[in-house]
Design a protein around this motif. Structure first.
Motif, PDB file in Angstrom:
ATOM      1  N   THR A 269      12.427  20.312  -1.515  1.00  0.00           N
ATOM      2  CA  THR A 269      12.001  21.599  -1.394  1.00  0.00           C
ATOM      3  C   THR A 269      11.838  22.337  -2.720  1.00  0.00           C
ATOM      4  O   THR A 269      11.119  23.344  -2.703  1.00  0.00           O
ATOM      5  CB  THR A 269      13.161  22.543  -0.634  1.00  0.00           C
ATOM      6  N   HIS A 270      12.334  21.775  -3.819  1.00  0.00           N
ATOM      7  CA  HIS A 270      12.335  22.504  -5.035  1.00  0.00           C
ATOM      8  C   HIS A 270      10.843  22.160  -5.643  1.00  0.00           C
ATOM      9  O   HIS A 270      10.084  22.828  -6.081  1.00  0.00           O
ATOM     10  CB  HIS A 270      13.372  21.983  -5.970  1.00  0.00           C
ATOM     11  N   ASN A 271      10.541  20.701  -5.696  1.00  0.00           N
ATOM     12  CA  ASN A 271       9.107  20.392  -6.184  1.00  0.00           C
ATOM     13  C   ASN A 271       7.916  19.944  -4.964  1.00  0.00           C
ATOM     14  O   ASN A 271       7.083  20.332  -5.276  1.00  0.00           O
ATOM     15  CB  ASN A 271       9.239  19.099  -6.860  1.00  0.00           C
ATOM     16  N   GLY A 272       8.578  19.771  -3.750  1.00  0.00           N
ATOM     17  CA  GLY A 272       7.557  19.183  -2.713  1.00  0.00           C
ATOM     18  C   GLY A 272       7.538  17.783  -2.847  1.00  0.00           C
ATOM     19  O   GLY A 272       7.147  17.367  -3.720  1.00  0.00           O
ATOM     20  N   PRO A 273       7.432  17.183  -1.614  1.00  0.00           N
ATOM     21  CA  PRO A 273       7.239  15.900  -1.607  1.00  0.00           C
ATOM     22  C   PRO A 273       5.808  15.224  -2.370  1.00  0.00           C
ATOM     23  O   PRO A 273       5.886  14.345  -2.887  1.00  0.00           O
ATOM     24  CB  PRO A 273       7.122  15.485  -0.036  1.00  0.00           C
ATOM     25  N   SER A 274       4.867  16.164  -2.165  1.00  0.00           N
ATOM     26  CA  SER A 274       3.490  15.708  -2.630  1.00  0.00           C
ATOM     27  C   SER A 274       3.572  15.796  -4.446  1.00  0.00           C
ATOM     28  O   SER A 274       3.198  14.754  -4.771  1.00  0.00           O
ATOM     29  CB  SER A 274       2.353  16.700  -2.402  1.00  0.00           C
ATOM     30  N   GLU A 275       4.361  16.756  -4.901  1.00  0.00           N
ATOM     31  CA  GLU A 275       4.662  16.498  -6.258  1.00  0.00           C
ATOM     32  C   GLU A 275       5.508  15.344  -6.630  1.00  0.00           C
ATOM     33  O   GLU A 275       5.421  14.662  -7.674  1.00  0.00           O
ATOM     34  CB  GLU A 275       5.182  17.838  -6.646  1.00  0.00           C
ATOM     35  N   SER A 276       6.557  15.179  -5.871  1.00  0.00           N
ATOM     36  CA  SER A 276       7.502  13.890  -6.075  1.00  0.00           C
ATOM     37  C   SER A 276       6.683  12.672  -6.154  1.00  0.00           C
ATOM     38  O   SER A 276       7.024  11.553  -6.795  1.00  0.00           O
ATOM     39  CB  SER A 276       8.489  13.916  -4.898  1.00  0.00           C
ATOM     40  N   LEU A 277       5.599  12.452  -5.201  1.00  0.00           N
ATOM     41  CA  LEU A 277       4.926  11.435  -4.762  1.00  0.00           C
ATOM     42  C   LEU A 277       3.892  11.342  -6.046  1.00  0.00           C
ATOM     43  O   LEU A 277       3.876   9.970  -6.481  1.00  0.00           O
ATOM     44  CB  LEU A 277       3.971  11.660  -3.862  1.00  0.00           C
ATOM     45  N   GLU A 278       3.439  12.316  -6.632  1.00  0.00           N
ATOM     46  CA  GLU A 278       2.576  11.998  -7.907  1.00  0.00           C
ATOM     47  C   GLU A 278       3.274  11.762  -9.086  1.00  0.00           C
ATOM     48  O   GLU A 278       3.161  10.680 -10.048  1.00  0.00           O
ATOM     49  CB  GLU A 278       1.881  13.521  -8.061  1.00  0.00           C
ATOM     50  N   ALA A 279       4.731  12.236  -9.113  1.00  0.00           N
ATOM     51  CA  ALA A 279       5.421  12.161 -10.537  1.00  0.00           C
ATOM     52  C   ALA A 279       6.103  10.874 -10.294  1.00  0.00           C
ATOM     53  O   ALA A 279       6.273   9.963 -11.397  1.00  0.00           O
ATOM     54  CB  ALA A 279       6.484  13.062 -10.616  1.00  0.00           C
ATOM     55  N   HIS A 280       6.506  10.089  -9.163  1.00  0.00           N
ATOM     56  CA  HIS A 280       7.147   8.870  -8.981  1.00  0.00           C
ATOM     57  C   HIS A 280       6.412   8.155  -8.043  1.00  0.00           C
ATOM     58  O   HIS A 280       6.751   7.973  -6.887  1.00  0.00           O
ATOM     59  CB  HIS A 280       8.615   9.118  -8.726  1.00  0.00           C
ATOM     60  N   PRO A 281       5.249   7.496  -8.346  1.00  0.00           N
ATOM     61  CA  PRO A 281       4.658   6.555  -7.392  1.00  0.00           C
ATOM     62  C   PRO A 281       5.639   5.707  -6.472  1.00  0.00           C
ATOM     63  O   PRO A 281       6.446   4.832  -7.209  1.00  0.00           O
ATOM     64  CB  PRO A 281       3.827   5.667  -8.290  1.00  0.00           C
ATOM     65  N   THR A 282       5.455   5.662  -5.411  1.00  0.00           N
ATOM     66  CA  THR A 282       6.781   4.902  -4.680  1.00  0.00           C
ATOM     67  C   THR A 282       5.697   4.680  -3.311  1.00  0.00           C
ATOM     68  O   THR A 282       4.570   5.073  -2.760  1.00  0.00           O
ATOM     69  CB  THR A 282       7.845   5.700  -4.278  1.00  0.00           C
ATOM     70  N   ASN A 283       6.489   3.936  -2.256  1.00  0.00           N
ATOM     71  CA  ASN A 283       5.841   3.463  -1.047  1.00  0.00           C
ATOM     72  C   ASN A 283       6.326   4.612  -0.124  1.00  0.00           C
ATOM     73  O   ASN A 283       7.301   5.407  -0.365  1.00  0.00           O
ATOM     74  CB  ASN A 283       6.205   2.007  -0.617  1.00  0.00           C
ATOM     75  N   GLN A 284       5.838   4.270   1.241  1.00  0.00           N
ATOM     76  CA  GLN A 284       5.931   5.773   2.105  1.00  0.00           C
ATOM     77  C   GLN A 284       7.742   5.547   2.420  1.00  0.00           C
ATOM     78  O   GLN A 284       8.329   6.496   2.680  1.00  0.00           O
ATOM     79  CB  GLN A 284       5.306   5.459   3.488  1.00  0.00           C
ATOM     80  N   SER A 285       8.195   4.360   2.603  1.00  0.00           N
ATOM     81  CA  SER A 285       9.654   4.285   3.151  1.00  0.00           C
ATOM     82  C   SER A 285      10.655   4.816   2.089  1.00  0.00           C
ATOM     83  O   SER A 285      11.366   5.480   2.221  1.00  0.00           O
ATOM     84  CB  SER A 285      10.059   2.740   3.290  1.00  0.00           C
ATOM     85  N   GLU A 286      10.113   4.718   0.691  1.00  0.00           N
ATOM     86  CA  GLU A 286      10.985   5.144  -0.443  1.00  0.00           C
ATOM     87  C   GLU A 286      10.971   6.609  -0.619  1.00  0.00           C
ATOM     88  O   GLU A 286      12.024   7.293  -0.438  1.00  0.00           O
ATOM     89  CB  GLU A 286      10.588   4.489  -1.759  1.00  0.00           C
ATOM     90  N   LEU A 287       9.740   7.223  -0.214  1.00  0.00           N
ATOM     91  CA  LEU A 287       9.946   8.542  -0.005  1.00  0.00           C
ATOM     92  C   LEU A 287      10.425   9.192   0.947  1.00  0.00           C
ATOM     93  O   LEU A 287      11.021  10.292   0.857  1.00  0.00           O
ATOM     94  CB  LEU A 287       8.129   8.957   0.084  1.00  0.00           C
ATOM     95  N   GLY A 288      10.339   8.541   2.216  1.00  0.00           N
ATOM     96  CA  GLY A 288      11.153   9.177   3.134  1.00  0.00           C
ATOM     97  C   GLY A 288      12.373   8.953   3.054  1.00  0.00           C
ATOM     98  O   GLY A 288      13.172  10.116   3.287  1.00  0.00           O
ATOM     99  N   LEU A 289      13.210   7.904   2.575  1.00  0.00           N
ATOM    100  CA  LEU A 289      14.505   7.676   2.527  1.00  0.00           C
ATOM    101  C   LEU A 289      15.127   8.759   1.373  1.00  0.00           C
ATOM    102  O   LEU A 289      16.328   9.165   1.424  1.00  0.00           O
ATOM    103  CB  LEU A 289      14.765   6.265   1.801  1.00  0.00           C
ATOM    104  N   ARG A 290      14.054   9.127   0.414  1.00  0.00           N
ATOM    105  CA  ARG A 290      14.735  10.131  -0.593  1.00  0.00           C
ATOM    106  C   ARG A 290      14.994  11.496   0.155  1.00  0.00           C
ATOM    107  O   ARG A 290      15.833  12.225  -0.173  1.00  0.00           O
ATOM    108  CB  ARG A 290      13.877  10.262  -1.623  1.00  0.00           C
ATOM    109  N   CYS A 291      14.360  11.658   1.225  1.00  0.00           N
ATOM    110  CA  CYS A 291      14.261  12.941   1.899  1.00  0.00           C
ATOM    111  C   CYS A 291      15.149  13.313   2.963  1.00  0.00           C
ATOM    112  O   CYS A 291      15.257  14.325   3.504  1.00  0.00           O
ATOM    113  CB  CYS A 291      13.073  13.590   2.018  1.00  0.00           C
TER     114      CYS A 291
END
Length: 655
Positions: A94-116
């Motif tokens: 919520t601080h940066n937004g998932p889209s910003e997190s995705l750009e800053a730290h390229p990752t797959n979808q599972s890792e993106l979901g697990l972080r949140c």
């Protein structure tokens, strides 16, 4: 932008969170609400156990990227098994937004979901809240299956396995829905605030969309993915009033369902294949629900105002899909439906089926009325009466627990006690029906005030508008039982605004009517209800305020440019055969205003749009006085154009 590896403490904004450790310093605003949690962690260590043992650089996510890559458990000192594999990263999102997190730290979808994902205890609380509140109004999910999917997802994380991305997307859609319909009880259980719930809703939605739109990996067609996308579309439709994102989600559902051949789910060939090869009947039932939810939404939108008015996508002859069974989720197993009930028996799917049937009426209306591509503005009146008869028949044939007469309500009292959502569904069914009866008759509404030929339309239009406002008040009375706040749903707000405008228009044309003051009071009450909804959703009110600004700007502009005429004479000219009504030279229409910015219109009209944004009781009284002073000078074509303009401006786009 600060990445996870740079964080020296847990960064939080409003969201669903567990009580912070004693060393955490909480920042508050002037009202005392928490605005962030700046953690000052000395113990336990920041790195996970595995990274400390192998002396790897840990990004301190939960689970961290090193453990995710190696598919090993990621544990932190002091963490419980329940919290392992989950994190406070929702707050980072919520601080940066998932889209910003995705750009800053390229990752797959599972890792993106697990972080949140939230901790499991919170996940269970959110899931239960969704199941008890939104599911009865949505009806697509099979709750036991979805619950098992959630537990399996968290178990995968604990065992170091990678969950399916479609499962993650559905979880975030469910959690977003629960955050949208927060209640004081939920806020207390999750130790958060209203602002936290709103922030969590945005974070969960953005995370789900980021998973769906990941640039490197497409979501493969599946029943779970279809339901997840449909759930997201349902939430965004009810919060933002049909932004472009909703239409993209709907189109994606359509393409995925066709790819899965769901539009021919119940052909003889498909049924034979299932008999020979076997199948999971829960999956089949959910596919039917997902399909008919799409179809019903499409047909309802075709007769709801806005850009979709007058056209629909799904053709009945292009599909062969049975309606979902009228039964509760517990009666559906992998082997089949254990017990399907007649429609006279209430189940968790009763309202879903009633909604589909109501949408079929909308499709019939669009097929029967003149094409929107033709110049003719009026349908033959006999057609209107035939369509009205279908609506009346439909209401007469509703099961008793969905009828509004006192005898039926008394008969269904015990049912509503056992199934509290039935009372809400009953109101919702009639809310939709009476809104569309208003739309069906509004072309002949004003003519019917003086021309006996159309008197029935005038009566039905007024009665249905009044019924919409009464039903809106009923929602408030029922809301505590079902833990739903109607003020947070865009569709409810828009229908109330339209009904109030119909009544206001009628009073302005006949201010000496015996019940004029009573109708005036109902209009004021409706506008005040809309104004109060700002407390729950400023985004929803923005759309209502834009409509109100359009209305008042049009009225003031018309008043300043059109010579004052005798209202009675004007109405006498206007109430001729509708096909003969035409605009007089020099009269202003809302289409003239459409090309001007709202601020320019306001400046030219002398109306301060800023006053709409914060109106108290006295302000509404003044606004009403302005309305009554100007409205009688408009004739029938101008009113029709005004209503059309309001119809075509009901949307917001914040994504």
């Amino acid at each position: 932008m600060q990445g996870p590896a740079d964080v020296r403490g847990a960064q939080h904004v409003h969201g669903f969170y567990n009580p912070p450790p004693p060393q955490v310093k909480m920042k508050r605003n002037n009202r005392g609400d928490i605005i962030s949690l700046a953690g000052r962690w000395t113990r336990p260590p920041l790195s996970c156990l595995a990274c400390r043992e192998k002396k790897r650089r840990c990004d301190r996510a939960q689970p961290c990227s090193n453990c995710l890559q190696r598919r090993i458990p990621c544990e932190y000192s002091g963490s419980s098994p329940e919290a392992a594999g989950t994190s406070d990263s929702l707050h980072g999102s919520t601080h940066n937004g998932p889209s910003e997190s995705l750009e800053a730290h390229p990752t797959n979808q599972s890792e993106l979901g697990l972080r949140c994902l939230p901790p499991l205890r919170q996940a269970r609380e959110l899931f239960n809240h969704f199941a008890n509140t939104l599911q009865p109004t949505f009806g697509v999910l099979h709750i036991p299956t979805a619950r098992n999917l959630m537990e399996k997802t968290y178990k995968c994380m604990l065992e170091g396995e990678e969950p399916h991305v479609a499962d993650l997307m559905l979880m975030f859609a469910i959690f977003a829905g629960a955050a949208l319909v927060w209640t004081p009880r939920v806020l207390e259980d999750l130790n958060t605030t209203k602002a936290g719930a709103k922030a969590a809703f945005m974070a969960y939605v953005r995370t789900a969309l980021a998973i769906l739109e990941h640039p490197d990996q497409l979501i493969q067609p599946s029943t779970t993915a279809l339901v997840a996308i449909g759930t997201l579309g349902h939430l965004l439709m009810n919060t933002d009033g049909f932004p472009i994102k909703v239409h993209l989600l709907r189109h994606r559902c359509l393409l995925m369902s066709r790819d899965m051949q769901i539009h021919r789910l119940d052909t003889a060939q498909s049924r034979e294949e299932r008999r020979i090869k076997g199948c999971d009947m829960i999956d089949v039932e959910v596919q039917r629900r997902a399909w008919w939810n799409m179809v019903a939404s499409d047909w309802l939108l075709s007769f709801s105002g806005g850009p979709q008015e007058g056209a629909y996508t799904f053709q009945p002859k292009h599909m062969n899909v049975n309606l979902p069974s009228n039964t509760d989720d517990e009666m559906i197993t992998t082997s089949g439906v254990q017990q399907a009930y007649p429609l006279s028996v209430p189940t968790s799917m009763s309202a879903f089926i009633a909604r589909v049937q109501g949408s079929e009426l909308c499709r019939e209306v669009i097929d029967a009325l003149p094409s929107i591509l033709l110049d003719s503005q009026y349908a033959d009146y006999s057609v209107i009466l035939e369509l009205d008869a279908k609506y009346q028949t439909y209401m007469d044939n509703l099961p008793f627990f969905f009828k509004l007469d006192p005898a039926s309500i008394e008969q269904s009292r015990q049912i509503c006690k056992e199934r509290p959502y039935i009372a809400w569904q009953r109101v919702s069914v009639h809310f939709s029906l009476h809104t569309r009866l208003c739309r069906l008759h509004r072309q002949y509404h004003l003519e019917g005030a003086t021309n006996p030929k159309y008197a029935y339309s005038h009566k039905v239009c007024i009665q249905s508008a009044q019924k919409v406002l009464e039903l809106r008040r009923s929602m408030d009375e029922i809301s505590a039982e079902v833990e739903l706040n109607p003020g947070r749903f865009w569709t409810v707000m828009h229908h109330v605004f339209f009904a109030a405008l119909i009544l206001a228009m009628d009073v302005s044309f006949n201010p000496q009517a015996p019940d004029a003051e009573a109708r005036k009071a109902k209009v004021l009450a409706a506008y005040q209800t809309l104004e109060k909804s700002k407390q729950d959703s400023s985004n929803l009110m923005e759309g209502i305020q834009k409509n109100l600004q359009t209305l008042m700007s049009t009225l003031h502009k018309s008043r300043s440019q059109v010579p004052v005429r005798d209202p009675g004479a004007a109405r006498g000219d206007a109430f001729t055969e509708p096909s003969q009504a035409s605009y007089r030279p020099g009269e202003l229409t809302t289409h003239d205003l459409a090309a001007q910015p709202s601020s320019t219109v306001a400046a030219n009209s002398g109306f301060d749009l800023g006053t709409v944004n914060d109106i108290d009781q006295e302000g509404w009284e003044q606004l009403w006085s302005e309305f009554v002073a100007v409205a009688p000078e408009l004739d029938v074509p101008q009113w029709s154009s005004l209503l059309e303009d309001v119809d075509f401006n009901p949307q917001l786009d914040v994504y």
